[in-house]
Design a protein around this motif. Structure first.
Motif, mmCIF file in Angstrom:
data_model
loop_
_atom_site.group_PDB
_atom_site.id
_atom_site.type_symbol
_atom_site.label_atom_id
_atom_site.label_comp_id
_atom_site.label_asym_id
_atom_site.label_seq_id
_atom_site.Cartn_x
_atom_site.Cartn_y
_atom_site.Cartn_z
ATOM 1 N N GLY A 273 0.816 -1.215 0.000
ATOM 2 C CA GLY A 273 0.000 0.000 0.000
ATOM 3 C C GLY A 273 0.843 1.255 0.000
ATOM 4 O O GLY A 273 0.547 2.225 -0.707
ATOM 5 N N TYR A 274 1.927 1.227 0.773
ATOM 6 C CA TYR A 274 2.826 2.378 0.838
ATOM 7 C C TYR A 274 3.454 2.644 -0.535
ATOM 8 O O TYR A 274 3.477 3.780 -1.001
ATOM 9 N N GLU B 153 1.009 4.147 -2.950
ATOM 10 C CA GLU B 153 0.776 5.557 -2.646
ATOM 11 C C GLU B 153 1.942 6.428 -3.118
ATOM 12 O O GLU B 153 1.742 7.496 -3.706
ATOM 13 N N GLN C 212 1.733 6.833 -6.849
ATOM 14 C CA GLN C 212 0.672 7.778 -7.224
ATOM 15 C C GLN C 212 1.135 9.223 -6.999
ATOM 16 O O GLN C 212 0.881 10.090 -7.838
#
Length: 87
Positions: free
Chosen positions: A38-39, A42, A45
């Protein structure tokens, strides 16, 4: 074959991880893997957003705002909020 990686955590973070593992019934390795994935998603992005903004500036699509203008804007906004809360 995937080689395991050793990760060092503070005692406080390790306790939080173990507590979450116990509550969720999921292995700590699985939780760490999910958090890292997830990190990285992110971060990717954010990088894409920043590259797009840089391209917009470089092409002239958007114009930069001088720092003094930004500071003045936030000073005025802060002063208005202070006077509003003081009323």
């Amino acid at each position: 074959m995937i080689k395991p990686m050793e990760v060092h955590l503070t005692a406080e973070t390790e306790k939080k991880l173990k507590d979450l593992s116990a509550l969720s019934g999921r292995a700590t390795d699985e939780l760490v893997e999910e958090a890292m994935a997830g990190y990285f998603a992110e971060v990717q992005q954010i990088r894409e957003t920043l590259h797009g903004r840089y391209d917009d500036l470089k092409s002239g699509k958007v114009k930069p705002i001088p720092g003094e203008e930004v500071e003045a804007h936030f000073r005025e906004k802060s002063a208005a909020a202070r006077s509003k809360s003081g009323s």
